[in-house]
Write a protein that holds these residues in place. Structure first.
Motif, PDB file in Angstrom:
ATOM      1  N   ILE A 125       0.834  -1.203   0.000  1.00 24.09           N
ATOM      2  CA  ILE A 125       0.000   0.000   0.000  1.00 24.09           C
ATOM      3  C   ILE A 125       0.871   1.257   0.000  1.00 24.09           C
ATOM      4  O   ILE A 125       0.556   2.238  -0.689  1.00 24.09           O
ATOM      5  N   ARG A 126       1.972   1.220   0.747  1.00 22.90           N
ATOM      6  CA  ARG A 126       2.884   2.369   0.752  1.00 22.90           C
ATOM      7  C   ARG A 126       3.410   2.628  -0.651  1.00 22.90           C
ATOM      8  O   ARG A 126       3.499   3.798  -1.087  1.00 22.90           O
ATOM      9  N   ARG A 127       3.775   1.593  -1.378  1.00 27.79           N
ATOM     10  CA  ARG A 127       4.294   1.773  -2.735  1.00 27.79           C
ATOM     11  C   ARG A 127       3.211   2.334  -3.668  1.00 27.79           C
ATOM     12  O   ARG A 127       3.514   3.160  -4.541  1.00 27.79           O
ATOM     13  N   ILE A 128       1.979   1.935  -3.446  1.00 23.51           N
ATOM     14  CA  ILE A 128       0.881   2.459  -4.254  1.00 23.51           C
ATOM     15  C   ILE A 128       0.680   3.952  -3.980  1.00 23.51           C
ATOM     16  O   ILE A 128       0.575   4.765  -4.909  1.00 23.51           O
ATOM     17  N   THR A 129       0.642   4.326  -2.713  1.00 22.69           N
ATOM     18  CA  THR A 129       0.389   5.736  -2.383  1.00 22.69           C
ATOM     19  C   THR A 129       1.556   6.627  -2.789  1.00 22.69           C
ATOM     20  O   THR A 129       1.349   7.790  -3.144  1.00 22.69           O
ATOM     21  N   GLU A 130       2.774   6.102  -2.784  1.00 18.16           N
ATOM     22  CA  GLU A 130       3.920   6.895  -3.244  1.00 18.16           C
ATOM     23  C   GLU A 130       3.792   7.246  -4.722  1.00 18.16           C
ATOM     24  O   GLU A 130       4.255   8.307  -5.153  1.00 18.16           O
TER      25      GLU A 130
END
Length: 215
Positions: A125-130
């Motif tokens: 999810i962190r990679r998506i939001t970045e």
């Protein structure tokens, strides 16, 4: 710097290769309300098809990251003032409009709401939001996946469907909008594959829409 590929790039009309995978259907079903704003129910599926085509020729990319990020990247438009989308997001210095930063923030919040309940982990999810954060307002990509998402987001504009929608948002004729695509958007593309697709789509769209006559 443009990201090269040695693989053969499919430049056929995007309608010939719609996304046929079903693994993202649970996400689609969760964001149906957010697809009703700003033509997202047209923009997002077409952009996903372009993203998958790009992943085919950039196999080093994490294709799941790319596909989920492109699906969710513009859902934030569904949670901002729809009138401001057109009055601020597509006029003046539109790239720096507050409403564009706000739709990115809202898109990140939607990803953080939807993905955990569907079993996606924190790092994913962190990679998506970045990627979502800054996809419209940040000048450079942070990763290969980011670059593919940014290119897929832009590529849909070159298809005649994207031209029909987006030219009205910018209050331009289709011919003027196609000129703008060539002058402003093609140079922004991060990959050689996207440039080849854009050039092929633009040539087809200009022929179909009589871009040399209906100026």
């Amino acid at each position: 710097m443009t990201i090269e590929t040695e693989l053969k790039v499919n430049t056929a009309p995007i309608s010939t290769t719609p996304s046929e995978l079903t693994d993202l259907d649970p996400i689609w079903k969760r964001v149906i309300p957010e697809t009703r704003a700003r033509g997202n129910d047209i923009h997002l599926p077409i952009s996903l098809a372009y993203a998958e085509r790009l992943c085919d020729v950039y196999p080093d990319a994490d294709d799941l990251i790319v596909r989920v990020a492109i699906l969710l990247h513009d859902t934030g438009w569904g949670r901002v003032d729809e009138e401001r989308i057109l009055t601020e997001g597509f006029s003046g210095d539109w790239r720096k409009a507050d409403i564009r930063f706000e739709h990115e923030r809202q898109g990140c919040l939607i990803a953080e709401e939807v993905l955990p309940e569907l079993g996606y982990g924190d790092d994913f999810i962190r990679r998506i939001t970045e990627i979502i954060d800054g996809h419209d307002t940040r000048p450079d990509a942070k990763s290969l996946e980011d670059a593919l998402v940014r290119d897929a987001d832009r590529l849909w504009r070159f298809d005649h469907v994207g031209i029909a929608l987006a030219s009205t948002w910018f209050k331009l004729t289709p011919a003027a909008y196609m000129d703008r695509l060539e002058e402003e958007i093609v140079p922004e593309l991060q990959t050689t594959a996207a440039r080849l697709m854009a050039e092929a789509d633009l040539a087809r769209s200009r022929a179909l829409l009589k871009g040399s006559i209906l100026v």
